[in-house]
Design an enzyme around this catalytic site. Sequence first.
Site, PDB file in Angstrom:
ATOM      1  N   HIS A   1     -27.239   1.321  25.880  1.00 47.84           N
ATOM      2  CA  HIS A   1     -26.023   1.199  25.057  1.00 47.84           C
ATOM      3  C   HIS A   1     -26.332   0.631  23.663  1.00 47.84           C
ATOM      4  O   HIS A   1     -25.482  -0.025  23.064  1.00 47.84           O
ATOM      5  CB  HIS A   1     -24.966   0.297  25.722  1.00 47.84           C
TER       6      HIS A   1
ATOM      7  N   SER B   1     -33.274   8.684  -3.443  1.00 47.12           N
ATOM      8  CA  SER B   1     -31.883   8.894  -3.833  1.00 47.12           C
ATOM      9  C   SER B   1     -31.835   9.147  -5.334  1.00 47.12           C
ATOM     10  O   SER B   1     -32.599   8.556  -6.099  1.00 47.12           O
ATOM     11  CB  SER B   1     -31.066   7.654  -3.483  1.00 47.12           C
TER      12      SER B   1
ATOM     13  N   LYS C   1     -33.917   3.446  -2.647  1.00 43.25           N
ATOM     14  CA  LYS C   1     -33.800   4.179  -1.384  1.00 43.25           C
ATOM     15  C   LYS C   1     -35.049   4.977  -1.021  1.00 43.25           C
ATOM     16  O   LYS C   1     -35.673   5.601  -1.864  1.00 43.25           O
ATOM     17  CB  LYS C   1     -32.601   5.141  -1.440  1.00 43.25           C
TER      18      LYS C   1
ATOM     19  N   GLU D   1     -33.522  13.168   9.785  1.00 42.95           N
ATOM     20  CA  GLU D   1     -32.103  13.545   9.739  1.00 42.95           C
ATOM     21  C   GLU D   1     -31.958  15.066   9.827  1.00 42.95           C
ATOM     22  O   GLU D   1     -31.047  15.585  10.476  1.00 42.95           O
ATOM     23  CB  GLU D   1     -31.454  13.012   8.467  1.00 42.95           C
TER      24      GLU D   1
END
Length: 457
Positions: A157, A278, A284, A291
């Site tokens: 979880h 970025s 970043k 992804e």
Amino acid sequence: MTNMLWGGRFSGAPDALMRAFNDSISFDIRLWDADLTGSDAYAQALARAGIITPAEADTLRHGLKQIRAEFDDGQFTLAAGDEDIHTAVERRLKELVGNVAGKLHTGRSRNDQVATDTRLWLRGEISALRTHLQTCLSAIVTAAETHLDAIMPGYTHVQQAQPIRFSHWLLSYGWKFARDLARLDDVARRTNVLPLGSGALSGNPLPVDRHFLAETLGFDAISENSMDAVSDRDYLVDFLHWASLTQTHLSSLAEDLILFNSTEYGFIELSDAYSTGSSLMPQKKNPDSLELIRGKTGRIVGHHMAMLTTLKGLPSTYNKDMQEDKEPLFDTVDTLAMTLPIMAGVINTMTVHPDRMVAAMSSLLLATELADYLVSKGMPFRDAHDVAGQVVQLSLATEQPLWSIPLPAYKSISPLFDRDVHDWLNFESAVERRRSPGGTAKDSVLAQIAAMKTLLA
Ligand code: ARG
């Protein structure tokens, strides 16, 4: 329409939009190699059956060889009216060898031809994907071996649960990929069945030796029913299921790695080679590789659904709906041919930070150990679970880690706690207690690595 394969009974030309709608050459051109291979074998089979002379077979085969060279050199040019790859090859063959080209299709239909081509093509792609999957699995095994001593929080979880080896976590994905490998071998077996010689739907009227065709083309078996042969796309559904599941496994692994790569976790750091920046925020470094792996899952599962939906409710044998099998198949193969090696690259180049793993570990990861401790002193597990829960409450209330709670406090909760309790509470020994086969202790993990190496050998 000069080079149409079916113009005889027509007096009118198709509508222009209909032509474009019907054509599959824009995507099935990539079956050229398979189409030429299948036709070459079929020319031989026709000669063996006495349908064409050996000289005619040689002429056809020589022409096919020339076409192959044109494709190889990027010299093959499409003509208006090349509806699909089968039409294009036959048209070119006629240009090269003349009217004898018209004999090649004797007894053959595009229905058994396309079914054969797709199987031949997929067979080659499966073997390439198998190598990519093995590479990914090898990357996992190597990383598991390198970081054998790193201990991290294990989660359920996304909550800290019990301490585990980082290697154990990695290998948990390794085993999923190992099953994917076995599943892929099954798909390969089901793919490698020859439909050629089934004609349009009812079989081939000529004494064409289908076993000779199978042997020549490297198929393990021939299809047993011509109607099934021209309509069977089960192997494509099997393949797309394999692809969906493999990609789902990649996606889960990507998700874990994305979390572990975040500032909050910091367990790993992706190499620059698999990250992007970025346009606005200078600091970043984003895990776009992972992804995208996660994101590509949608299209692959979509292709699987698309194939099933196309097949659902089709009447017997070949229907043009089946032309829709190719684009989802091609895109799935192309996608996995990237996601698998990219995942391997991410794993091979990431930096692992065992110190950050330990720093993130709450002492409550050892709450189960506390219960096991009481069990070792003779308390039934159910009671031990309850008592350990009381210690957890105390730990949270007093903001003391389990190992800092003084013995008298322990004793006030249960007299079975003794001075050895503090020694019992450490991550390393918690991990080493899981010595059962498949557990996270070092020997168990080493056994997994050995088993996986055998599997990869
Ligand atoms: N381009 C077609 C396909 O991909 C080839 C088979 C055509 N067969 C037919 N009966 N029109 O399915």
